[in-house]
Write an enzyme that holds these catalytic residues in place. Sequence first.
Site, mmCIF file in Angstrom:
data_model
loop_
_atom_site.group_PDB
_atom_site.id
_atom_site.type_symbol
_atom_site.label_atom_id
_atom_site.label_comp_id
_atom_site.label_asym_id
_atom_site.label_seq_id
_atom_site.Cartn_x
_atom_site.Cartn_y
_atom_site.Cartn_z
ATOM 1 N N ASP A 40 0.817 -1.227 0.000
ATOM 2 C CA ASP A 40 0.000 0.000 0.000
ATOM 3 C C ASP A 40 0.845 1.269 0.000
ATOM 4 O O ASP A 40 0.371 2.333 0.428
ATOM 5 C CB ASP A 40 -0.949 -0.003 1.216
HETATM 6 N N1 LIG Z 1 2.496 -6.488 -3.231
HETATM 7 C C1 LIG Z 1 1.298 -5.938 -2.936
HETATM 8 N N2 LIG Z 1 0.195 -6.702 -2.963
HETATM 9 C C2 LIG Z 1 -1.013 -6.140 -2.673
HETATM 10 C C3 LIG Z 1 -1.111 -4.789 -2.304
HETATM 11 C C4 LIG Z 1 0.087 -4.007 -2.319
HETATM 12 O O1 LIG Z 1 0.069 -2.776 -2.063
HETATM 13 N N3 LIG Z 1 1.264 -4.615 -2.631
HETATM 14 N N4 LIG Z 1 -2.337 -4.259 -1.894
HETATM 15 C C5 LIG Z 1 -3.273 -5.286 -1.434
HETATM 16 C C6 LIG Z 1 -4.649 -4.911 -1.010
HETATM 17 N N5 LIG Z 1 -4.638 -4.648 0.393
HETATM 18 C C7 LIG Z 1 -4.995 -3.386 0.741
HETATM 19 O O2 LIG Z 1 -5.512 -2.645 -0.101
HETATM 20 C C8 LIG Z 1 -4.312 -5.657 1.344
HETATM 21 C C9 LIG Z 1 -4.785 -6.933 1.139
HETATM 22 C C10 LIG Z 1 -4.458 -7.942 2.044
HETATM 23 C C11 LIG Z 1 -3.676 -7.683 3.151
HETATM 24 C C12 LIG Z 1 -3.352 -8.802 4.070
HETATM 25 O O3 LIG Z 1 -2.554 -8.677 4.989
HETATM 26 N N6 LIG Z 1 -3.995 -9.959 3.760
HETATM 27 C C13 LIG Z 1 -3.845 -11.250 4.433
HETATM 28 C C14 LIG Z 1 -2.477 -11.781 4.101
HETATM 29 C C15 LIG Z 1 -2.611 -12.281 2.682
HETATM 30 C C16 LIG Z 1 -1.302 -12.643 2.068
HETATM 31 O O4 LIG Z 1 -0.308 -12.852 2.801
HETATM 32 O O5 LIG Z 1 -1.266 -12.668 0.817
HETATM 33 C C17 LIG Z 1 -4.234 -11.189 5.835
HETATM 34 O O6 LIG Z 1 -5.394 -10.758 5.970
HETATM 35 O O7 LIG Z 1 -3.488 -11.582 6.716
HETATM 36 C C18 LIG Z 1 -3.207 -6.406 3.355
HETATM 37 C C19 LIG Z 1 -3.536 -5.384 2.465
HETATM 38 C C20 LIG Z 1 -3.417 -6.336 -2.515
HETATM 39 N N7 LIG Z 1 -2.135 -6.912 -2.725
#
Ligand SMILES: Nc1nc2c(c(=O)[nH]1)N[C@@H](CN(C=O)c1ccc(C(=O)N[C@@H](CCC(=O)O)C(=O)O)cc1)CN2
Length: 287
Positions: A231
């Site tokens: 983000d």
């Molecule tokens: N490399 C990136 N990937 C993603 C981004 C980014 O900025 N860089 N934005 C996210 C969307 N997002 C916020 O808008 C977001 C989505 C999910 C999580 C998160 O921590 N999700 C999981 C972990 C999932 C995983 O490890 O893949 C959780 O709930 O623990 C944080 C922010 C989309 N992708």
Amino acid sequence: MLEENRGRLLIACPDRQGIVAAVAQFLYEQSANITASDQYSTDASGGTLFMRIEFHLDGLEAREQSLCNAFSSLAAEFHMAWQYAPARQRKRMAIFVSKELHCLQELLWEWQSGQLNTDIALVISNHDDARNLVESLGLSFHHVPVNAENKAEAEAKQLALLRDAQIDVAVLARYMQILSPSFLAHYPNRIINIHHSFLPAFIGRNPYGRAYNRGVKLIGATAHYVTEDLDEGPIIEQDVTRVDHRYDAHALRIAGRQVERAVLARAVKWHLEDKVIVHENKTIVFA
Ligand SMILES: Nc1nc2c(c(=O)[nH]1)N[C@@H](CN(C=O)c1ccc(C(=O)N[C@@H](CCC(=O)O)C(=O)O)cc1)CN2
């Protein structure tokens, strides 16, 4: 205006006198007619100049290779980083979604109504919730489950789908999986995410829950290019809406949806129209 005869030039270079005139003269000598021109300089005495020029040229497709070859000489003279984009080439778009569908719905509506000049090649999701909506529009839907154990395999499947569909841009429409650096490397500044907060506030997970706990009076949304830094990629568009003590976390989520969908739609539209230049983790948007 006929798209097949319209071209766009995006330019970034060290600022100095005469650049705009030189580009205009070049296009005049190519028998092109400038239909839109915008520029911004960070500092007239030695900053960086950014330009977006749209032009009309009869028979552009047959002439664009020679035009670009000729422009490369001018670009070298002014040390330009530049990109040429013919308006006729509609960008092929992939949309990623998880369980919240409001941003996907907004993109589909804007596409159906002709507001988004793109070909939606496919929708990919780690859940099956969006299948009926997507397939009801005759679009291709791919359910690729993702978890901590299968992430690399899932991303390989996603990348193969994007490659086979010859995707130009991917949109994360509330897709809640973090993309790996190796995935992102395939699409630098071509993956757009909608984060459901007014960044840099509340980066990461559960921004509305944290906003509620903080007692905010504004909530917002931010569309940005996706980078390895969660983000923290170049911001394309943002907006906010007022809230108050009567909103619980669920009410914040509901109020935020309207902002998220509008912000994402503007950002995607500007990207599709080649109106965004990325420079040093920021953007110049010629909206
Ligand atoms: N490399 C990136 N990937 C993603 C981004 C980014 O900025 N860089 N934005 C996210 C969307 N997002 C916020 O808008 C977001 C989505 C999910 C999580 C998160 O921590 N999700 C999981 C972990 C999932 C995983 O490890 O893949 C959780 O709930 O623990 C944080 C922010 C989309 N992708």
